[in-house]
Scaffold this motif. Structure first.
Motif, mmCIF file in Angstrom:
data_model
loop_
_atom_site.group_PDB
_atom_site.id
_atom_site.type_symbol
_atom_site.label_atom_id
_atom_site.label_comp_id
_atom_site.label_asym_id
_atom_site.label_seq_id
_atom_site.Cartn_x
_atom_site.Cartn_y
_atom_site.Cartn_z
ATOM 1 N N THR A 1 1.308 -1.125 -0.218
ATOM 2 C CA THR A 1 -0.113 0.178 0.162
ATOM 3 C C THR A 1 0.762 1.325 -0.021
ATOM 4 N N THR A 2 2.316 0.860 0.213
ATOM 5 C CA THR A 2 3.313 2.074 -0.117
ATOM 6 C C THR A 2 3.859 2.586 -1.085
ATOM 7 N N ALA A 3 3.026 1.494 -2.453
ATOM 8 C CA ALA A 3 3.619 2.011 -3.274
ATOM 9 C C ALA A 3 2.920 2.719 -4.189
ATOM 10 N N ARG A 4 3.520 4.257 -5.149
ATOM 11 C CA ARG A 4 2.314 5.322 -5.061
ATOM 12 C C ARG A 4 2.631 4.590 -7.017
ATOM 13 N N VAL A 5 1.875 4.566 -8.030
ATOM 14 C CA VAL A 5 1.664 4.837 -9.751
ATOM 15 C C VAL A 5 0.813 5.803 -9.798
ATOM 16 N N TYR A 6 1.152 6.322 -11.115
ATOM 17 C CA TYR A 6 0.281 7.764 -11.455
ATOM 18 C C TYR A 6 -0.472 7.433 -12.774
ATOM 19 N N GLN A 7 -1.479 6.924 -12.579
ATOM 20 C CA GLN A 7 -2.018 6.084 -14.319
ATOM 21 C C GLN A 7 -1.619 5.200 -14.735
ATOM 22 N N PRO A 8 -1.596 3.796 -14.075
ATOM 23 C CA PRO A 8 -1.270 2.434 -14.662
ATOM 24 C C PRO A 8 -2.153 2.080 -15.561
ATOM 25 N N VAL A 9 -1.426 1.782 -16.462
ATOM 26 C CA VAL A 9 -2.235 1.337 -17.773
ATOM 27 C C VAL A 9 -2.257 -0.590 -17.941
ATOM 28 N N GLY A 10 -1.743 -0.760 -18.902
ATOM 29 C CA GLY A 10 -0.745 -1.802 -19.055
ATOM 30 C C GLY A 10 -0.090 -2.826 -17.526
ATOM 31 N N LEU A 11 -0.560 -4.308 -17.731
ATOM 32 C CA LEU A 11 -0.923 -5.062 -16.977
ATOM 33 C C LEU A 11 -0.470 -6.250 -18.323
ATOM 34 N N TRP A 12 1.009 -6.754 -17.624
ATOM 35 C CA TRP A 12 1.172 -8.350 -17.777
ATOM 36 C C TRP A 12 2.196 -9.389 -16.513
ATOM 37 N N GLY A 13 1.344 -10.474 -15.986
ATOM 38 C CA GLY A 13 2.401 -11.193 -15.330
ATOM 39 C C GLY A 13 3.145 -12.390 -15.796
ATOM 40 N N ASP A 14 4.177 -12.546 -14.562
ATOM 41 C CA ASP A 14 4.176 -14.406 -15.995
ATOM 42 C C ASP A 14 4.004 -15.206 -14.394
ATOM 43 N N GLY A 15 3.198 -14.705 -13.284
ATOM 44 C CA GLY A 15 3.064 -16.141 -12.272
ATOM 45 C C GLY A 15 3.606 -16.208 -10.773
ATOM 46 N N VAL A 16 4.746 -14.821 -11.253
ATOM 47 C CA VAL A 16 5.462 -15.180 -10.380
ATOM 48 C C VAL A 16 5.405 -13.950 -9.682
ATOM 49 N N ASN A 17 5.866 -12.411 -10.963
ATOM 50 C CA ASN A 17 5.966 -10.936 -10.821
ATOM 51 C C ASN A 17 4.728 -10.565 -11.639
ATOM 52 N N LEU A 18 4.220 -9.563 -11.223
ATOM 53 C CA LEU A 18 3.585 -8.443 -12.460
ATOM 54 C C LEU A 18 3.912 -7.232 -12.419
ATOM 55 N N TYR A 19 3.958 -6.786 -14.125
ATOM 56 C CA TYR A 19 3.843 -6.176 -14.465
ATOM 57 C C TYR A 19 3.370 -4.640 -14.834
ATOM 58 N N LEU A 20 3.611 -3.588 -14.438
ATOM 59 C CA LEU A 20 2.754 -2.764 -14.938
ATOM 60 C C LEU A 20 3.384 -1.222 -15.486
ATOM 61 N N ALA A 21 2.711 -0.871 -16.248
ATOM 62 C CA ALA A 21 3.371 0.531 -17.314
ATOM 63 C C ALA A 21 2.823 1.401 -16.231
ATOM 64 N N ASP A 22 3.350 2.327 -15.702
ATOM 65 C CA ASP A 22 3.196 3.313 -14.703
ATOM 66 C C ASP A 22 3.496 4.779 -15.771
ATOM 67 N N GLN A 23 1.748 4.866 -16.273
ATOM 68 C CA GLN A 23 2.262 6.077 -17.527
ATOM 69 C C GLN A 23 2.729 7.310 -16.945
ATOM 70 N N PHE A 24 2.485 7.965 -16.052
ATOM 71 C CA PHE A 24 2.444 9.576 -16.236
ATOM 72 C C PHE A 24 3.926 9.138 -14.813
ATOM 73 N N ASN A 25 4.606 8.357 -14.461
ATOM 74 C CA ASN A 25 5.841 8.574 -14.441
ATOM 75 C C ASN A 25 6.801 7.953 -14.918
ATOM 76 N N HIS A 26 6.444 7.491 -16.061
ATOM 77 C CA HIS A 26 7.267 6.878 -17.469
ATOM 78 C C HIS A 26 7.957 5.747 -17.101
ATOM 79 N N ARG A 27 7.847 5.047 -16.400
ATOM 80 C CA ARG A 27 8.350 3.970 -15.927
ATOM 81 C C ARG A 27 8.153 2.307 -16.088
ATOM 82 N N ILE A 28 8.225 1.443 -16.243
ATOM 83 C CA ILE A 28 7.942 0.556 -15.849
ATOM 84 C C ILE A 28 7.865 -0.818 -14.274
ATOM 85 N N ARG A 29 7.056 -1.027 -14.142
ATOM 86 C CA ARG A 29 7.096 -1.945 -12.704
ATOM 87 C C ARG A 29 6.809 -3.361 -12.227
#
Length: 141
Positions: A1-29
């Motif tokens: 709950t302490t992680a902050r993202v700004y308009q996340p849009v894309g999402l993909w997972g491999d069963g171990v990790n969940l990857y997301l496009a943190d659009q307005f922070n210009h990052r892949i988390r």
């Protein structure tokens, strides 16, 4: 709950990790699904640089699709498709040329997109939603 993202849009997972496009922070988390720890895999600020980890830059990353080894990203306002090697964090541009929009078929930097959004692959090809061109584009992987 302490992680902050700004308009996340894309999402993909491999069963171990969940990857997301943190659009307005210009990052892949990445979120570890067991511990729920969120970390930045690539990107840190707005731009278009290829590089490793936070040295890479995105301009509103949007769609994600992975094959287990690589994560493909639609870089929405750079009008490009990028590849992130999951094991190393290395980011490269595979199609399009940053900030050069259009609708042109071609290989690598010769291709042009206009605000790509969604992406999906089948191992042999990638399919990209070329949003403002109202098309689905195929990239031979």
């Amino acid at each position: 709950t302490t992680a902050r993202v700004y308009q996340p849009v894309g999402l993909w997972g491999d069963g171990v990790n969940l990857y997301l496009a943190d659009q307005f922070n210009h990052r892949i988390r990445k979120m570890d699904l067991s511990s729920r720890v969120v970390s930045t895999v690539a990107g840190q600020s707005e731009g278009s640089a290829d590089g490793v980890g936070t040295a890479a830059q995105f301009f509103r990353p949007y769609g994600l699709w992975g094959d287990g080894a690589d994560l493909y990203i639609t870089d929405h306002l750079n009008h490009t498709v990028r590849k992130l090697v999951i094991a190393t964090g290395a980011v490269t541009t595979v199609a399009g040329l940053a900030l050069n929009l259009g609708s042109v078929d071609g290989a690598g930097a010769s291709a042009r997109f206009y605000r790509p959004t969604g992406i999906w692959g089948n191992g042999a090809n990638l399919y990209v939603v070329d949003n403002q061109n109202h098309t689905i584009r195929q990239l031979v992987n």
